[in-house]
Design a protein around this motif. Structure first.
Motif, short mmCIF file in Angstrom:
data_model
loop_
_atom_site.label_atom_id
_atom_site.label_comp_id
_atom_site.label_asym_id
_atom_site.label_seq_id
_atom_site.Cartn_x
_atom_site.Cartn_y
_atom_site.Cartn_z
N VAL A 267 34.57 3.04 65.07
CA VAL A 267 34.24 3.98 66.13
C VAL A 267 35.50 4.76 66.50
CG1 VAL A 267 33.41 4.23 68.50
CG2 VAL A 267 32.44 2.46 67.02
N SER A 268 35.35 6.08 66.63
CA SER A 268 36.49 6.92 67.00
C SER A 268 36.01 8.08 67.85
CB SER A 268 37.18 7.46 65.74
OG SER A 268 38.24 8.33 66.08
N ALA A 269 36.43 8.09 69.11
CA ALA A 269 36.09 9.17 70.05
C ALA A 269 34.58 9.43 70.08
CB ALA A 269 36.85 10.45 69.68
N GLY A 270 33.79 8.36 70.05
CA GLY A 270 32.35 8.48 70.10
C GLY A 270 31.67 8.59 68.76
N ASP A 271 32.43 8.93 67.70
CA ASP A 271 31.87 8.99 66.35
C ASP A 271 31.76 7.58 65.77
OD1 ASP A 271 31.98 11.67 66.73
OD2 ASP A 271 33.46 12.08 65.16
N LEU A 272 30.76 7.39 64.93
CA LEU A 272 30.57 6.12 64.24
C LEU A 272 30.55 6.36 62.74
CD1 LEU A 272 29.82 3.04 64.40
CD2 LEU A 272 27.43 3.77 64.34
N PHE A 273 31.41 5.64 62.02
CA PHE A 273 31.46 5.76 60.57
C PHE A 273 31.04 4.42 59.98
CE2 PHE A 273 32.65 6.43 56.30
CZ PHE A 273 32.88 7.78 56.11
N LEU A 274 30.07 4.46 59.04
CA LEU A 274 29.52 3.26 58.43
C LEU A 274 29.88 3.23 56.95
CD1 LEU A 274 25.95 3.55 59.98
CD2 LEU A 274 27.90 2.26 60.89
N ALA A 275 30.45 2.11 56.51
CA ALA A 275 30.80 1.92 55.11
C ALA A 275 29.78 1.01 54.47
CB ALA A 275 32.21 1.34 54.99
N GLY A 276 28.85 1.58 53.72
CA GLY A 276 27.82 0.82 53.03
C GLY A 276 28.10 0.73 51.54
N GLY A 277 27.61 -0.33 50.91
CA GLY A 277 27.91 -0.56 49.51
C GLY A 277 27.39 0.49 48.56
N GLU A 278 26.38 1.27 49.01
CA GLU A 278 25.83 2.31 48.14
C GLU A 278 25.86 3.69 48.79
OE1 GLU A 278 22.15 1.10 46.15
OE2 GLU A 278 22.61 -0.96 46.77
N GLU A 279 26.25 3.78 50.02
CA GLU A 279 26.45 5.07 50.68
C GLU A 279 27.28 4.84 51.94
OE1 GLU A 279 22.96 6.92 52.28
OE2 GLU A 279 22.20 5.08 53.17
N CYS A 280 27.83 5.93 52.47
CA CYS A 280 28.49 5.84 53.77
C CYS A 280 27.98 6.98 54.65
CB CYS A 280 30.01 5.88 53.63
SG CYS A 280 30.69 7.19 52.61
N LYS A 281 28.08 6.77 55.96
CA LYS A 281 27.55 7.74 56.91
C LYS A 281 28.57 7.98 58.02
CE LYS A 281 22.56 6.85 56.50
NZ LYS A 281 21.34 6.43 57.24
N TRP A 282 28.71 9.25 58.38
CA TRP A 282 29.53 9.64 59.54
C TRP A 282 28.56 10.21 60.57
CZ3 TRP A 282 34.35 13.34 59.18
CH2 TRP A 282 34.96 13.43 60.44
N ILE A 283 28.36 9.48 61.65
CA ILE A 283 27.41 9.87 62.69
C ILE A 283 28.20 10.47 63.84
CG2 ILE A 283 25.54 9.09 64.20
CD1 ILE A 283 25.23 6.70 62.25
N GLN A 284 28.10 11.78 63.98
CA GLN A 284 28.95 12.48 64.95
C GLN A 284 28.25 12.75 66.27
OE1 GLN A 284 29.87 15.50 61.81
NE2 GLN A 284 31.96 15.32 62.58
N GLU A 285 26.93 12.76 66.26
CA GLU A 285 26.22 12.96 67.53
C GLU A 285 26.03 11.62 68.21
OE1 GLU A 285 23.07 12.48 64.33
OE2 GLU A 285 25.01 13.46 64.58
N SER A 286 25.47 11.64 69.41
CA SER A 286 25.23 10.39 70.13
C SER A 286 24.11 9.63 69.44
CB SER A 286 24.83 10.67 71.58
OG SER A 286 24.47 9.48 72.23
N PHE A 287 24.50 8.53 68.75
CA PHE A 287 23.50 7.77 68.02
C PHE A 287 22.74 6.81 68.91
CE2 PHE A 287 27.61 5.75 67.75
CZ PHE A 287 27.36 4.45 68.14
N LYS A 288 23.13 6.70 70.19
CA LYS A 288 22.37 5.82 71.09
C LYS A 288 20.93 6.30 71.25
CE LYS A 288 26.36 4.41 73.83
NZ LYS A 288 26.97 4.39 75.17
N ALA A 289 20.76 7.61 71.27
CA ALA A 289 19.41 8.15 71.45
C ALA A 289 18.69 8.30 70.12
CB ALA A 289 19.49 9.51 72.14
N LYS A 290 19.41 8.07 69.01
CA LYS A 290 18.81 8.26 67.69
C LYS A 290 18.32 6.92 67.17
CE LYS A 290 19.91 10.02 63.08
NZ LYS A 290 20.97 10.58 62.22
N LYS A 291 17.04 6.73 67.07
CA LYS A 291 16.47 5.46 66.64
C LYS A 291 15.69 5.61 65.33
CE LYS A 291 18.01 3.33 70.24
NZ LYS A 291 17.16 2.80 71.30
#
Length: 294
Positions: A267-291
């Motif tokens: 987590v960095s300044a509200g951003d969330l970066f996920l390291a997955g074995g087959e892909e990675c994701k950088w979630i820059q918006e507020s993921f709390k509301a994203k389900k």
């Protein structure tokens, strides 16, 4: 994001991430762009900020170090063929990683290393899987081991090794310690028995968090911005889940999925970066509301 997947991530600055991409090396992600910083064939399984450095360890004993002020990278290997999962340290120069049943300890930011052999009194020794550091105490989680697996604590000042919790059927995959609680995640690849547990310092009673989906393992835990996020292993469909801890209900709420095992998150300044074995994701918006899940 990168199609090869990732195994570790850390944030060196706000809205910036360093990511270990499988089979390629360490990439910098910044301003929606990626740049190869250092090519590596071996995957790095933890990247950690320690003092003025970013340090990492991974496959075949690989060790890397970045000096944040000069931008210089150093790569080397410890004399082991094993995968190293964790590296921890503090701003005073203490750095600790592991190999088999040994702790590798440096007091000068990785210039010189000493070896501490653990479990010497045991006839069958468990292999180290996870580490964390709190003051002068090292918390140690093991791989699955029926006799002596579980959670241990070693004091650098008194040289005493203490068993905190025995686990016969599960590995201890990650540990977090703060001033009030001791946290750990566990898992077993063959059964849906992954857990997240915590207890107060000085107490013996453990509390467990619950999720609606039974996970085989929880691989990583992130404490940041007064939030707790937990990553699972992949399910039978090939996807893992990222959970956020709901403090009011003491439960885990799924907020995102990723393809492959979710090895790491940052987590960095509200951003969330996920390291997955087959892909990675950088979630820059507020993921709390994203389900939205796969």
């Amino acid at each position: 994001m990168h199609a090869n997947g990732a195994t570790a991530v850390v944030s060196p600055a706000p809205h910036e991430f360093l990511v270990s991409i499988k089979g390629h090396g360490i990439f910098s992600y910044k301003h929606n762009k990626s740049k190869l910083m250092i090519p590596l064939q071996e995957s790095i399984y933890q990247l950690k900020r320690i003092g003025e450095y970013i340090m990492g360890v991974g496959d075949k004993g690989r060790y890397i170090k970045l000096h944040l002020k000069t931008g210089r990278w150093r790569t080397s290997s410890f004399p082991t063929s094993q995968r190293l999962w964790n590296i921890v340290g503090n701003d005073s120069g203490l750095v600790i990683t592991h190999a088999g049943t040994q702790l590798l300890v440096s007091y000068d930011f990785g210039q010189k290393w000493n070896v501490i052999s653990l479990f010497k009194e045991l006839s069958v020794r468990p292999v180290i899987r996870s580490l964390t550091l709190f003051a002068d105490e090292i918390y140690i989680g093991t791989q699955i081991h029926k006799q002596n697996g579980g959670l241990w604590k070693y004091s650098l000042s008194t040289k005493v090794l203490e068993a905190l919790l025995y686990e016969q059927e599960k590995m201890v995959s990650s540990i977090h310690v703060d001033s009030t609680y001791l946290w750990m995640t566990t898992g077993a690849c063959q059964t849906n028995k992954g857990t997240i547990s915590f207890r107060k310092h000085g107490e013996t009673i453990w509390h467990s968090l619950t999720s609606q989906i039974e996970e085989r393992a929880f691989l990583h835990m992130v404490h940041a911005d007064d939030n707790i996020y937990v990553c699972s292993s992949k399910d039978e469909y090939g996807y893992s889940r990222i959970y956020q801890y709901d403090f009011s209900h003491m439960s885990l709420v799924p907020v995102e999925t990723i393809k492959g095992h979710c090895f790491s998150a940052a987590v960095s300044a509200g951003d969330l970066f996920l390291a997955g074995g087959e892909e990675c994701k950088w979630i820059q918006e507020s993921f709390k509301a994203k389900k939205v899940l796969h």
